[in-house]
Motif scaffolding. Structure first.
Motif, PDB file in Angstrom:
ATOM      1  N   THR A 180     112.322 116.969  84.103  1.00 33.00           N
ATOM      2  CA  THR A 180     112.347 115.921  85.131  1.00 33.00           C
ATOM      3  C   THR A 180     113.198 116.360  86.324  1.00 33.00           C
ATOM      4  O   THR A 180     112.814 116.184  87.485  1.00 33.00           O
ATOM      5  N   ASP A 218     112.322 105.165  89.862  1.00 32.14           N
ATOM      6  CA  ASP A 218     111.820 104.469  91.060  1.00 32.14           C
ATOM      7  C   ASP A 218     112.964 104.034  91.984  1.00 32.14           C
ATOM      8  O   ASP A 218     112.964 104.339  93.175  1.00 32.14           O
ATOM      9  N   GLU A 259     103.398 114.540  81.471  1.00 34.54           N
ATOM     10  CA  GLU A 259     103.876 113.138  81.477  1.00 34.54           C
ATOM     11  C   GLU A 259     104.980 112.955  82.515  1.00 34.54           C
ATOM     12  O   GLU A 259     105.024 111.964  83.244  1.00 34.54           O
ATOM     13  N   VAL A 260     105.880 113.938  82.563  1.00 32.30           N
ATOM     14  CA  VAL A 260     106.984 113.883  83.539  1.00 32.30           C
ATOM     15  C   VAL A 260     106.422 113.879  84.956  1.00 32.30           C
ATOM     16  O   VAL A 260     106.832 113.073  85.803  1.00 32.30           O
ATOM     17  N   THR A 306     103.599 112.805  86.019  1.00 33.57           N
ATOM     18  CA  THR A 306     102.990 111.508  86.316  1.00 33.57           C
ATOM     19  C   THR A 306     104.066 110.472  86.647  1.00 33.57           C
ATOM     20  O   THR A 306     103.942 109.721  87.625  1.00 33.57           O
ATOM     21  N   SER A 307     105.151 110.441  85.854  1.00 36.51           N
ATOM     22  CA  SER A 307     106.213 109.452  86.137  1.00 36.51           C
ATOM     23  C   SER A 307     106.856 109.722  87.487  1.00 36.51           C
ATOM     24  O   SER A 307     107.212 108.778  88.213  1.00 36.51           O
ATOM     25  N   LYS A 348     104.589 108.474  90.269  1.00 38.32           N
ATOM     26  CA  LYS A 348     104.588 107.009  90.322  1.00 38.32           C
ATOM     27  C   LYS A 348     105.852 106.491  91.025  1.00 38.32           C
ATOM     28  O   LYS A 348     105.799 105.635  91.907  1.00 38.32           O
ATOM     29  N   ALA A 349     106.982 107.053  90.629  1.00 41.34           N
ATOM     30  CA  ALA A 349     108.261 106.635  91.224  1.00 41.34           C
ATOM     31  C   ALA A 349     108.314 107.007  92.704  1.00 41.34           C
ATOM     32  O   ALA A 349     108.830 106.250  93.529  1.00 41.34           O
TER      33      ALA A 349
END
Ligand SMILES: Cc1ncc(C[n+]2csc(CCOP(=O)(O)OP(=O)(O)O)c2C)c(N)n1
Ligand SMILES: [Mg+2]
Length: 315
Positions: free
Chosen positions: A7, A69, A280-281, A283-284, A287-288
């Motif tokens: 991340t 976020d 997955e990281v 994608t997050s 999004k944020a």
């Protein structure tokens, strides 16, 4: 820990690309190269433990669990950020995640870390505090004052020196009399250790010992994690003071890449499992980032809110 280092590395790349594109303007002190240190502490700390960090703090914010976020929104100066966009990257504060303060004044976080630890000791909780700072900060008076009081009062605090070998543009050995920052712990009657800050497993071992010691009421520890910053002091810095071959060698030994390989070689995870975590990281983060980029800046009505002034009371 792999999820955390991934991340941090991906977020750092995303911010550098965003800044280079000119779509946003901000100051950015990249923590890339130092991600294993905070990932190891992050894996061990509880949500109610406290963390203090510095302007180069993105890795610490992520590892302490500040939601991406609101973290990204603060970095971009948006009203939805942890400090309503009025703190920016150098002042991220999110008490609900235990991220108590981010400071730009070198060394100022150490007495604050000692103070937070003192507060938890007075309240009789078993929370611990970590105070992150650089090698340069270890030459400031506040470092010595904070370690001394923490030693005298046996405070539940861990002083984490992220020794990236440079203070702004000055090399460690030019301005530091001690061969290792950890040697300084002896003056304040606390254990001092130096570990490879690019090896998350080594940092985890030292961190666990220090955290257990603090939680058990046995007092503070100084943990020096030796590392290297990939991108100079501030992003955009010409880095002429860093020998090119030294920087290249550090980048070739990218700690996230090295850890990934170690996990595969040791049979801890399969390549496909790590790739799944990486996507997955990604994608997050996207999004944020969308949330942050679509959030407005604070409005003019915010100018005088959260601003405190002293009243002069007539005699
Ligand atoms: C009290 C104070 N003096 C000087 C500065 C200017 N300054 C900002 S960062 C920095 C270097 C700090 O180096 P280090 O503690 O090693 O942290 P790093 O940036 O390497 O993570 C300096 C001198 C400052 N912000 N505060
Ligand atoms: Mg430094």
């Amino acid at each position: 820990m792999f999820e955390l280092v991934t991340t941090i590395s991906q977020t750092d790349e995303r911010f550098r690309t965003l800044l280079s594109s000119g779509r946003v303007r901000s100051t950015y002190y990249s923590p890339k190269g130092q991600e294993c240190i905070s990932a190891a502490f992050g894996a061990l700390l509880r949500p109610d433990d406290y963390c203090v960090t510095i302007y180069r703090g993105l890795h610490d914010h992520i590892s302490k669990g500040v939601p991406l976020d609101v973290l990204f929104a603060e970095f971009l100066g948006r009203a939805t950020g942890t400090c309503k966009g009025k703190g920016g990257p150098m002042h991220v504060t999110d008490p609900s995640s235990g991220m108590m303060v981010t400071t730009g004044v070198v060394g100022s976080g150490l007495p604050i870390g000692a103070g937070l630890a003192w507060a938890t000791k007075l309240k009789g909780t078993d929370q611990v505090t970590i105070s992150n700072f650089g090698d340069g900060a270890s030459n400031i008076g506040a470092f010595h004052e904070a370690l001394n009081l923490a030693g005298v009062w046996k405070l539940p605090v861990i002083f984490v020196c992220q020794n990236n070998r440079y203070s702004e543009h000055t090399r460690y050995e030019v301005v530091t009399a001690a061969e290792k920052v950890s040697q300084r712990a002896a003056s304040y009657s606390m254990p001092g250790v130096t570990v490879d800050g690019n090896d998350p497993v080594a940092v985890y071992g030292a961190a666990r010992e220090a955290i257990e010691r603090a939680r058990a009421g046995e007092g503070p520890t100084l943990v020096e994690c030796v590392t290297y910053r990939f991108w100079g002091h501030i992003f955009g810095d010409n880095m002429r003071y860093m020998p090119a071959e030294e920087r290249q060698a550090a980048m070739d030994a990218d700690p996230t890449v090295r850890y990934r390989q170690w996990l595969i070689d040791g049979g801890h995870f399969g390549e496909d499992e790590l790739s799944a975590i990486e996507s997955e990281v990604a994608t997050s983060i996207e999004k944020a980032m969308e949330f942050a980029l679509n959030s407005p800046p604070p409005g003019p009505e915010e100018l005088y809110t959260d601003v405190y002034k002293g009243e002069v009371v007539p005699a």
